[in-house]
Enzyme design. Sequence first.
Site, short mmCIF file in Angstrom:
data_model
loop_
_atom_site.label_atom_id
_atom_site.label_comp_id
_atom_site.label_asym_id
_atom_site.label_seq_id
_atom_site.Cartn_x
_atom_site.Cartn_y
_atom_site.Cartn_z
N ALA A 1 -6.59 -1.36 0.53
CA ALA A 1 -5.82 -1.90 -0.60
C ALA A 1 -6.00 -0.93 -1.76
O ALA A 1 -7.13 -0.55 -2.09
CB ALA A 1 -6.34 -3.29 -0.96
N ILE B 1 -11.33 0.16 -0.25
CA ILE B 1 -10.68 0.46 -1.53
C ILE B 1 -10.00 1.84 -1.45
O ILE B 1 -10.65 2.86 -1.19
CB ILE B 1 -11.69 0.46 -2.69
CG1 ILE B 1 -12.51 -0.85 -2.73
CG2 ILE B 1 -10.99 0.73 -4.02
CD1 ILE B 1 -11.71 -2.09 -3.04
N LYS B 2 -8.70 1.83 -1.72
CA LYS B 2 -7.91 3.07 -1.66
C LYS B 2 -7.76 3.63 -3.06
O LYS B 2 -7.34 2.91 -3.99
CB LYS B 2 -6.55 2.76 -1.05
CG LYS B 2 -5.87 3.91 -0.36
CD LYS B 2 -4.65 3.38 0.40
CE LYS B 2 -3.89 4.50 1.07
NZ LYS B 2 -2.63 4.01 1.65
N LEU B 3 -8.10 4.90 -3.20
CA LEU B 3 -8.13 5.54 -4.53
C LEU B 3 -7.35 6.85 -4.49
O LEU B 3 -7.39 7.56 -3.49
CB LEU B 3 -9.59 5.88 -4.90
CG LEU B 3 -10.55 4.69 -4.89
CD1 LEU B 3 -11.93 5.13 -4.43
CD2 LEU B 3 -10.62 4.07 -6.28
#
Length: 218
Positions: A56, A82-84
């Site tokens: 996400a 967690i997508k960054l």
Amino acid sequence: MEFFVDTADVNEIRELAETGLLDGVTTNPSLIMKSGRDIMEVTKEICGIVDGPVSAEVTALDYEGMMREAAVLAKIADNICIKLPLTMDGLKACKALTSDGHKTNVTLCFSANQALLAAKAGATYISPFIGRLDDMAIDGMELIEDIRTIYDNYDFKTKILAASIRTVNHVKEAALIGADVATVPPSTLKALVKHPLTDKGIEGFLADWAKTGQKIGG
Ligand code: G3P
């Protein structure tokens, strides 16, 4: 090679999860927009369908904002990744989140040096975008190859998640190079099983089988 599906369409995810071949899911703001659903609600539903990681993506551009959004997203489920974005702030957030025990996916990677930085920041996954490089007449697969070499040179544990995959050939080439994961649109994932000779073979076997008049199991 692990297979992730690149979509926020829960019907597609459910169908693929039932095959037992799905290892995870990746989403991004464009895919959430396409689903027409609320990010929290749809992501929670996806996390309930698959046991593997569900990426996400944060939308803040500054470190503090990314950390705030990451805390909200991480609460959705234990399998959230967690997508960054691949920026300095994104890498800083990656380092902090990884140190806190979160899974991280550093996205929008278009160069080997960017991938090197993501590995140094402790990313769980690096997402090089093959298709978008191909769109610019740059060989996306060469990037996967370079990252594989660099990560192997230094024994980095960051997994190469081949993204922006557009064709079945992309999947094959990424697998030949040794990408750890491919995130693939549902239609491309389903197309991997297709071969005209398989269909023709089944047709021939069934035609001959009908001539025997037999049935397996009565
Ligand atoms: O999830 C990121 C990536 O796979 C997007 O692909 O086709 O929009 O370049 P694409």
